[in-house]
Design a protein around this motif. Structure first.
Motif, PDB file in Angstrom:
ATOM      1  N   TYR A 198       0.827  -1.210   0.000  1.00  0.00           N
ATOM      2  CA  TYR A 198       0.000   0.000   0.000  1.00  0.00           C
ATOM      3  C   TYR A 198       0.852   1.246   0.000  1.00  0.00           C
ATOM      4  CZ  TYR A 198      -3.513  -3.397   0.658  1.00  0.00           C
ATOM      5  OH  TYR A 198      -4.298  -4.480   0.452  1.00  0.00           O
ATOM      6  N   ASN A 199       0.272   2.290  -0.585  1.00  0.00           N
ATOM      7  CA  ASN A 199       1.087   3.474  -0.845  1.00  0.00           C
ATOM      8  C   ASN A 199       0.996   4.536   0.245  1.00  0.00           C
ATOM      9  OD1 ASN A 199      -1.540   3.953  -1.420  1.00  0.00           O
ATOM     10  ND2 ASN A 199      -1.154   5.211  -3.216  1.00  0.00           N
ATOM     11  N   GLU A 200       0.488   4.162   1.438  1.00  0.00           N
ATOM     12  CA  GLU A 200       0.362   5.176   2.492  1.00  0.00           C
ATOM     13  C   GLU A 200       1.704   5.850   2.795  1.00  0.00           C
ATOM     14  OE1 GLU A 200      -1.006   1.794   4.298  1.00  0.00           O
ATOM     15  OE2 GLU A 200      -2.662   2.730   5.355  1.00  0.00           O
ATOM     16  N   ILE A 201       2.766   5.050   2.791  1.00  0.00           N
ATOM     17  CA  ILE A 201       4.099   5.594   3.079  1.00  0.00           C
ATOM     18  C   ILE A 201       4.454   6.668   2.057  1.00  0.00           C
ATOM     19  CG2 ILE A 201       6.555   4.980   2.939  1.00  0.00           C
ATOM     20  CD1 ILE A 201       5.820   2.295   4.176  1.00  0.00           C
ATOM     21  N   MET A 202       4.196   6.350   0.804  1.00  0.00           N
ATOM     22  CA  MET A 202       4.541   7.298  -0.262  1.00  0.00           C
ATOM     23  C   MET A 202       3.646   8.542  -0.194  1.00  0.00           C
ATOM     24  SD  MET A 202       6.021   4.383  -1.307  1.00  0.00           S
ATOM     25  CE  MET A 202       5.093   3.269  -2.312  1.00  0.00           C
ATOM     26  N   VAL A 203       2.365   8.319   0.095  1.00  0.00           N
ATOM     27  CA  VAL A 203       1.453   9.470   0.187  1.00  0.00           C
ATOM     28  C   VAL A 203       1.941  10.400   1.295  1.00  0.00           C
ATOM     29  CG1 VAL A 203      -0.915  10.192   0.731  1.00  0.00           C
ATOM     30  CG2 VAL A 203      -0.535   8.208  -0.731  1.00  0.00           C
ATOM     31  N   ALA A 204       2.292   9.801   2.437  1.00  0.00           N
ATOM     32  CA  ALA A 204       2.723  10.624   3.569  1.00  0.00           C
ATOM     33  C   ALA A 204       4.020  11.369   3.263  1.00  0.00           C
ATOM     34  CB  ALA A 204       2.894   9.753   4.809  1.00  0.00           C
ATOM     35  N   MET A 205       4.856  10.774   2.424  1.00  0.00           N
ATOM     36  CA  MET A 205       6.135  11.422   2.116  1.00  0.00           C
ATOM     37  C   MET A 205       6.048  12.295   0.869  1.00  0.00           C
ATOM     38  SD  MET A 205       8.604   8.207   2.960  1.00  0.00           S
ATOM     39  CE  MET A 205      10.143   8.915   2.561  1.00  0.00           C
ATOM     40  N   ASP A 206       4.849  12.386   0.313  1.00  0.00           N
ATOM     41  CA  ASP A 206       4.639  13.156  -0.902  1.00  0.00           C
ATOM     42  C   ASP A 206       5.529  12.648  -2.048  1.00  0.00           C
ATOM     43  OD1 ASP A 206       3.365  15.024  -2.403  1.00  0.00           O
ATOM     44  OD2 ASP A 206       4.807  16.628  -1.945  1.00  0.00           O
ATOM     45  N   LEU A 234       2.957   1.668  12.925  1.00  0.00           N
ATOM     46  CA  LEU A 234       3.795   0.928  11.977  1.00  0.00           C
ATOM     47  C   LEU A 234       3.520  -0.569  12.065  1.00  0.00           C
ATOM     48  CD1 LEU A 234       7.156   2.894  12.278  1.00  0.00           C
ATOM     49  CD2 LEU A 234       5.548   2.898  10.375  1.00  0.00           C
ATOM     50  N   ARG A 235       3.291  -1.052  13.280  1.00  0.00           N
ATOM     51  CA  ARG A 235       2.968  -2.479  13.441  1.00  0.00           C
ATOM     52  C   ARG A 235       1.650  -2.795  12.729  1.00  0.00           C
ATOM     53  NH1 ARG A 235       6.222  -5.137  16.965  1.00  0.00           N
ATOM     54  NH2 ARG A 235       4.988  -7.012  17.293  1.00  0.00           N
ATOM     55  N   GLY A 236       0.683  -1.911  12.929  1.00  0.00           N
ATOM     56  CA  GLY A 236      -0.626  -2.127  12.314  1.00  0.00           C
ATOM     57  C   GLY A 236      -0.538  -2.082  10.798  1.00  0.00           C
ATOM     58  N   MET A 237       0.235  -1.126  10.304  1.00  0.00           N
ATOM     59  CA  MET A 237       0.388  -1.018   8.845  1.00  0.00           C
ATOM     60  C   MET A 237       1.073  -2.262   8.286  1.00  0.00           C
ATOM     61  SD  MET A 237       1.690   2.875   8.485  1.00  0.00           S
ATOM     62  CE  MET A 237       1.965   2.811   6.710  1.00  0.00           C
ATOM     63  N   ALA A 238       2.101  -2.696   9.008  1.00  0.00           N
ATOM     64  CA  ALA A 238       2.840  -3.871   8.541  1.00  0.00           C
ATOM     65  C   ALA A 238       1.922  -5.085   8.530  1.00  0.00           C
ATOM     66  CB  ALA A 238       4.056  -4.115   9.445  1.00  0.00           C
ATOM     67  N   ARG A 239       1.165  -5.245   9.597  1.00  0.00           N
ATOM     68  CA  ARG A 239       0.263  -6.400   9.671  1.00  0.00           C
ATOM     69  C   ARG A 239      -0.757  -6.337   8.525  1.00  0.00           C
ATOM     70  NH1 ARG A 239      -1.637 -10.383  12.899  1.00  0.00           N
ATOM     71  NH2 ARG A 239      -0.367 -10.051  14.716  1.00  0.00           N
ATOM     72  N   ARG A 240      -1.290  -5.139   8.334  1.00  0.00           N
ATOM     73  CA  ARG A 240      -2.304  -4.978   7.285  1.00  0.00           C
ATOM     74  C   ARG A 240      -1.719  -5.299   5.898  1.00  0.00           C
ATOM     75  NH1 ARG A 240      -6.181   0.103   7.791  1.00  0.00           N
ATOM     76  NH2 ARG A 240      -4.612   1.359   6.755  1.00  0.00           N
ATOM     77  N   ALA A 241      -0.423  -4.975   5.748  1.00  0.00           N
ATOM     78  CA  ALA A 241       0.208  -5.236   4.444  1.00  0.00           C
ATOM     79  C   ALA A 241       0.263  -6.728   4.138  1.00  0.00           C
ATOM     80  CB  ALA A 241       1.619  -4.645   4.419  1.00  0.00           C
TER      81      ALA A 241
END
Ligand code: SF4
Ligand code: SF4
Lengths: 406, 379
Positions: free
Chosen positions: A49-57, A306-313
């Motif tokens: 998922y691209n949440e990381i990229m969205v957050a970093m623009d 970050l744990r939640g995001m990782a798990r969701r990934a």
């Protein structure tokens, strides 16, 4: 490059004027703009998922989605890329999704990235593809090492470390810095999107089904626009549509004679196939690619988030059933059949999708034990030359006729 | 060449005299599908590690009930043999995500669709990382700890650190001895053919390590008096995945090519790089198994490709043949990536991908392609 991107530019020109702007327009416009302005683009597969990229623009490009967009206006778009991959020595029996990505890079019909990241893909095809992409583009690659069983001692910690490594990698290769407050906003946005997604999937359990076929908007939101207001709005619009139908007592078809659990991707070059199934008197209330049963991510601290995001990934559609033990695949399939009240299961898989086809024997046993009619057939998801639309319809019709005669 | 004869004979069948003797003495045998399983741990448990093959299989009919037609034929034949009960000497099987084919093959075992030699049969699956860095070494160390404990629990044995260190020493000795054999192959007239070397490598995965080491020492002595192979048309490197049939190499060598090195799992990828003998043995194992020359299941671009290019230079290789089992995804992609990279090299080594099935069928076609390849090399 200008000319090579003409298919995607023409799609963008068609949709960019819509108000409010749709999620596809936002994503496509973002990528095209990045190409024109020379901004860094990061490739990722649909399970990352691209949440990381969205957050970093940072502009993110989901490679599978890129080729699917091309397919919507030109059925030969992916085929030309598949052929280019074959000509470069990639063997035909690899997944066509992956061959299309490699071929698009070779043809220059996908923008060049600054870096490539990968997390949670279920197959070796994907691992080969990201290495091939790195070889062809010459850009750095970061792959999160996926533990085979997330319940194993320490597996989640290992996976979270990998996830953090991915953030550091994107920072290093794009020159952008992660702003964790911004990430929190993005994840709260994606949580809302997931909530709508789950609610929509829940409504699809109703019998008769209010709607039939893939929840494409939801899936595309996950693939391209997770954590953006447009992604959430796209999902909300879909949910509202289903809710409205339910409120009015409308159903997908007048008389639902059978419910099909479509346990793979939809066939991207053959959207009318789902309509054909409806014409036969059946609905498709469940498509594996839509199955996104996840918990919301706890954003109360950066670590928890970050744990939640990782798990969701690791719970993405396909990723969840593919990354580990076959029991997950079998359990999810049977759960879907039970919960979405399926009368039968159809699996139309890419012949190249070996983690799936390799489980066919066990899938067949599981369905037989429970008396669930099952149809397994080879259909390529992006290349219509493998099984034609007519052949697909003949097979599906024969099968559903038997199911409905039971 | 008594040692050579005995080694190559041991490789010609699924089981052999060494395994029968081991079993006759009450020993246990643990199978594994790939070279990423640290055999030292099995050895330290007093058991015999055995690399799974399908030698002697003539059909995959039974296996095909569970293995779809797009699985590689090695997996289909190996499953067929398991379902026919031909691995009667096994006490257990350990696997990991080597490829999508093998992991599903393991699932079929786990679901009890094979004829288990004995009950309770030991089955274990490991989460071996797909890349090598500090963090994955730590993770693999913990994974190996669980593997050790599961062997201990199942078989009621104890695997001490000292036993692990001793096993590491034994396998390091084997690596050194194999390294010396490979060194001989750099000569203009190597004393071993590629066909013989593959037989030796296979034998090493189906007999006690100490006995194998002794045979290697004997062989090194015997080779001192052997005249080397000369008059060949080209020095070749054969790479790729599962290859356990020395006749395959023989077909190439009968046409005048001499296989002087390889990039095979029954080859350099099995023994290159020793395990550090100091410190925590599990950590040392984790480090070595992640740092050894990788197979394409590992995310290791471009290190793997550079390793191959170094082999090409060191062994004065005239041409590279990458053999690949049909439907094998990992080697399918790798074959192409290697070709792109080799083409980038100024010296542009001639390169060919040869697709194959588990059973050598179309030998005529293979001969024609190899013949044409040797002609391209200009010999
Ligand atoms: S369709 Fe299957 S093989 Fe292809 S990328 Fe997806 S999971 Fe991998
Ligand atoms: S040859 Fe390829 S597909 Fe077959 S077991 Fe080996 S890696 Fe897997």
């Amino acid at each position: 490059m200008e000319d090579n991107l003409k298919i995607h530019r023409s799609v963008y020109d068609l949709i960019k004027g819509a108000t409010p702007p749709g999620l596809l327009a936002r994503w496509l416009g973002g990528v095209i703009n990045a190409v024109d302005e020379g901004k860094p683009i990061v490739y990722h597969p649909f399970t990352t998922y691209n949440e990381i990229m969205v957050a970093m623009d940072v502009v993110s490009l989901c490679c599978e989605a890129w080729d699917i967009v091309g397919l919507q206006v030109d059925q030969d778009h992916a085929i030309r890329s598949v052929d280019a991959a074959h000509e470069a020595g990639i063997p035909p029996e690899l997944c066509s999704f992956d061959k299309a990505i490699i071929g698009s890079i070779l043809r220059g019909t996908i923008p060049k990235p600054a870096a490539i990241v990968q997390a949670g893909m279920p197959c070796q095809n994907a691992y080969i593809t990201c290495q091939a992409a790195a070889a062809l583009t010459g850009v750095p690659l970061f792959v999160c090492d996926t533990p085979y069983d997330l319940d194993e001692d320490g597996a989640l910690d290992h996976w979270v470390n990998q996830y953090k490594g991915m953030i550091a990698f994107v920072e290093e290769h794009t020159g952008k810095k992660m702003d964790y407050d911004r990430l929190k906003e993005v994840v709260e946005e994606s949580n809302r999107c997931v909530e709508y997604w789950l609610e929509a999937a829940e409504l699809m359990k109703l019998k008769p089904a209010p709607r039939s076929g893939p929840l494409s908007q939801g899936t595309l939101a996950g693939m391209m626009s997770f954590g953006t207001p447009e992604g959430t709005a796209g999902m909300k619009a879909l949910l509202d549509e289903i809710k409205d139908k339910v409120a009015k007592g409308e159903t997908a078809i007048p008389e639902e004679k059978a419910r099909v659990i479509w346990f793979h991707f939809q066939v991207f070059w053959d959207n009318p196939l789902m309509g054909f199934i409806n014409e036969l008197g059946a609905t498709v209330p469940y498509v594996l690619f839509d199955d996104f049963r996840v918990e919301p991510v706890d954003t109360s601290s950066t670590e928890r988030m970050l744990r939640g995001m990782a798990r969701r990934a690791l719970q993405s559609p396909m990723g969840k059933v593919g990354c580990g033990k076959v029991e997950i695949l079998l359990d999810d399939m049977l759960y879907a059949a039970e919960q979405w009240k399926g009368d039968c299961i159809i699996i139309g898989a890419n012949p190249g999708c070996k983690w799936f086809t390799g489980a066919y024997g066990l899938i067949r046993d599981a369905c037989r034990e429970r008396g669930i009619p099952l149809m397994l057939y080879d259909v390529d998801l992006v290349d219509r030359r493998v099984t034609s639309a007519e052949e697909s319809r003949t097979r599906v019709e024969q099968f559903l006729t038997t199911v409905m005669d039971r | 060449m008594a040692s050579l004869d005995e080694l190559t004979k041991s490789a010609a069948t699924l089981s052999n005299l060494h395994i029968e003797r081991w079993k006759g003495n009450g020993g246990r045998v643990i199978g594994s599908y790939c070279t990423y399983v640290p055999v030292e741990i099995i050895h330290a448990a007093g058991m015999l590690p055995y690399r799974m093959r399908a030698t002697g299989s003539t059909s995959s009919d039974l296996g095909d009930v569970y293995a779809y037609r797009t699985m590689c034929t090695f997996c289909r034949h190996s499953l067929d043999q398991a379902m026919r009960g031909e691995f009667g000497f096994l006490d257990g099987l350990v696997a990991f995500y080597s490829c999508d084919h093998v992991r599903r093959l393991y699932d079929v075992w786990k679901f009890g669709k094979v004829d288990f030699p004995r009950s309770p049969f030991y089955l274990h699956f490991m989460s071996i990382p797909m890349k090598s860095d500090e963090e994955t070494v730590e993770w693999l160390t913990s994974v190996l700890g669980r593997f050790r404990r599961s062997l201990e629990d199942h078989f009621q044995v104890t695997i001490t650190d000292d036993a692990l260190r001793e096993s590491i020493r034994v396998y390091n000795e084997r690596r050194t001895l194999l390294g010396r054999l490979y060194e001989l192959r750099k000569a203009d007239a190597p004393p071993l053919s590629g066909t013989e070397m593959l037989g030796i490598m296979i034998a090493g995965t189906a007999m006690p390590a100490e006995e194998f080491n002794q045979k290697l020492k004997d062989l090194l002595e015997e080779l001192k008096g052997r005249e080397g192979f000369s008059g060949y048309r080209a020095r070749l490197l054969v790479g790729g995945g599962e290859l356990e049939d020395p006749d395959y190499i023989k077909t190439i060598e009968d046409l005048g090519g001499l296989v002087v090195t390889d990039f095979l799992c029954f080859g350099v990828r099995d023994f290159w790089i020793p395990v550090e003998e100091d410190g925590d043995p599990l950590r040392a194992l984790a480090k070595r198994y992640l740092e050894r020359p990788s197979c394409p299941r590992m995310i290791d671009y471009p290190r793997r490709q550079e390793f191959l290019m170094n082999l090409v230079k060191d062994y004065k290789v005239d041409g590279v043949i990458m053999q690949r089992m049909k439907y094998c995804d990992t080697w399918g992609g790798e074959g192409a990536i290697m070709e792109w990279d080799l083409k980038k090299e100024r010296m542009a080594t001639p390169y060919m991908v040869l697709e194959r099935e588990y059973m050598m069928g179309a030998v005529g076609q293979m001969r024609t392609r190899v013949q044409a390849f040797l002609e391209t090399i200009g010999r």
